[in-house]
Design an enzyme around this catalytic site. Structure first.
Site, short mmCIF file in Angstrom:
data_model
loop_
_atom_site.label_atom_id
_atom_site.label_comp_id
_atom_site.label_asym_id
_atom_site.label_seq_id
_atom_site.Cartn_x
_atom_site.Cartn_y
_atom_site.Cartn_z
CB SER A 240 33.18 32.09 32.52
OG SER A 240 33.45 31.08 31.68
CE LYS A 241 40.95 33.03 32.13
NZ LYS A 241 42.08 34.18 32.60
NE ARG A 242 38.81 27.75 32.30
CZ ARG A 242 38.86 29.11 33.60
NH1 ARG A 242 37.79 29.34 33.89
NH2 ARG A 242 39.88 29.63 33.88
NE ARG A 243 29.30 30.19 30.57
CZ ARG A 243 29.37 30.13 32.00
NH1 ARG A 243 29.27 29.03 32.46
NH2 ARG A 243 29.35 31.15 32.52
#
Ligand code: GLU
Length: 499
Positions: A240-243
């Site tokens: 995920s691009k957030r993590r």
């Protein structure tokens, strides 16, 4: 000439940084297109979500693809096309479906639909199916999902995937303002662009039965489908691009070579066989087959990617390695000044560094001691190597020996001197060289010390050893001689110089 040459497409939405998953999809498509003379890879930028698109993301996609070797300079590349340029065609397709009776207008609000259903999770209930509504304000166009079913998606990776029609609602294909939805635009474009193979991420599989129904309703044979397995991190979570670090650009900036990245990405769900992993693109390309892609999730193992990259770095000629390092060495971005940087010196140190770095960005901390006026101050290295009881006598002995003008300033002689100095103090070579290394380079780890000293030269080596001795003395005695001279007995507020 192949009778029905393959036409694949890569259809990213320019809504963020270019994702490694997108890069893998692009490469798989690219391999297939390039396997046939007439094969084509169509790049279509799906830019219809005006609120989320930015031109720089589109630019980023084009640049990232070019970095991977996918560019308009190759005759297999077609495009880029922009979905927004095909809005008229999308509307025509919507109209065609309405005229054929395959779609109908609906004026139900969400609340009305929900009020009619016991279970709010169920989709649209088909209320307007037979009401014969004409187009008009507040009326969306819905696709009439045929009774019966199921729709069978024949997926090259997953096999037959059945979708019961009872689970597919009459989905909206054009909003009340007439604008077509993505599900239709995507199909209309694929038809328009003659796509006969769709290879994309697994997250699109749930859309596929709807799209297959649209293809058929619009009078075309659906393409072959292949949905690539998700890419997961070490905790088996979808990247995920957030993590997770998912932007291809981050890897590029750290100094991954495109050929290593390409090689690694190709192995996310596929393998060329014979247990071979490191394999250049030119050899992989003809071997790739979408039916050989594994359906289980693929682990993005950064450690393995680093190891690949190290191998590729070591495979470069020194000349090429120097060329590839340049972006990191440029005084505009590097920590040294223009006057201090010397490409000849870098060229001389390059072979030592090439065998040690895993990513090109690591070159900077390995060679900065050559181009900075003073070595970096790395407190951890200092406290580890500069134990006063051993470091002080060792630095003194080293300085004395290395200052001898009759000493040949070359690695073997330097090594012999430091070994002998250590021996006198009861220190093995590793322990003996640590304070010298930190004095000279600032760090406990780095390139081989004796070659480093050779390149740095006698004068600078001695000055640095001297500076380290002084610092050690200051730390032991509390006041550095230079500082003690510079500071008056008491400051304006009467503070002592050592405070
Ligand atoms: N634009 C879609 C995306 O970026 C891709 C759709 C497709 O490949 O069919 O996720």
């Amino acid at each position: 000439m192949t009778e029905n040459p393959i036409r694949v497409r890569f259809a990213p939405s320019p809504t963020g940084m270019f994702h490694v998953g997108g890069a893998r999809s692009a490469l798989f498509n690219w391999a297939l297109a390039r396997q046939q003379d007439e094969g084509r890879f169509v790049l279509r930028i799906e830019d219809t979500d005006a609120a989320r698109n930015k031109p720089e993301w589109t630019e980023g996609i084009i640049q990232a693809l070019a970095w991977l070797g996918i560019s308009a300079s190759d005759p297999h590349f077609e495009g880029p096309y922009f979905q927004s340029d095909y809005a008229g065609k999308h509307r025509e397709s919507a109209e065609q479906l309405y005229k054929q009776g395959r779609a109908y207008y609906c004026d139900c609000t969400r609340e009305q639909v929900q009020a009619r259903r016991d279970n709010p999770n169920l989709g649209y209930d088909g209320f307007c199916r037979d009401r014969g509504l004409e187009p008009g304000p507040g009326r969306a166009l819905r696709f009439r999902v045929p009774e019966g079913g199921p729709t069978v998606v024949d997926d090259a990776i997953r096999g037959r995937v059945e979708f019961d029609h009872a689970s597919i609602e009459d989905f909206v294909i054009a909003r009340a303002d007439g604008s077509p939805l993505f599900v239709l635009a995507n199909v209309a474009d694929d038809i328009e662009m003659g796509i006969n193979q769709v290879i994309r991420g697994e997250e699109h599989l749930s859309n596929t039965p709807k799209q297959q129904l649209l293809w058929e309703a619009l009078g075309h044979t659906p393409p072959g489908w292949a949905h690539l397995p998700v890419i997961v991190n070490e905790k088996r979570q979808k990247l995920s691009k957030r993590r997770d670090k998912v932007a291809l650009e981050s890897y590029q900036q750290e100094g991954y070579l495109p050929e290593a990245m390409v090689n690694y990405l190709m192995l996310l769900g596929w393998a060329p066989g014979d247990d071979r992993e490191i394999m250049p693109w030119a050899e992989m390309e003809p071997l790739f087959a979408v039916s050989d892609v594994n359906s289980s999730s693929a682990f993005f193992d950064e450690k393995k990617l680093r190891a690949f990259n190290g191998e590729y770095i070591r495979g470069l000629s020194v000349e090429e390695f120097v060329r590839r390092c340049r972006p990191w060495l440029d005084p505009e971005v590097a920590p040294w000044s223009e006057e201090n940087y010397d490409e000849d010196v870098f060229r001389a140190v390059a072979p030592l560094a090439q065998s040690r770095v895993a990513v090109l960005g690591e070159i900077v901390p390995n060679v900065d001691f050559l181009f900075l006026d003073e070595p970096v101050d790395d407190p951890k290295s200092w406290s580890k190597a500069m134990k006063p009881e051993t470091a002080a006598p060792m630095l003194a002995a080293a300085r004395e020996r290395l200052a001898d003008p009759s000493l040949d300033w070359e690695p073997d002689a330097l090594r012999a001197e430091l070994e002998a100095a250590g021996f006198d103090l009861g220190l093995k070579l590793g322990k003996a060289q640590a304070p010298v290394r930190v004095a000279v380079t600032g760090r406990t780890v780095g390139l081989p010390l004796f070659e480093s000293l050779e390149l740095l030269g006698r004068e600078r080596t001695l000055l640095r050893i001297e500076a380290a001795q002084e610092r050690l003395r200051a730390e032991q005695g509390g006041v550095a001689p230079a500082e003690a001279d510079a500071v008056p007995d008491s400051g304006p507020e009467g503070t002592a110089a050592t405070e």
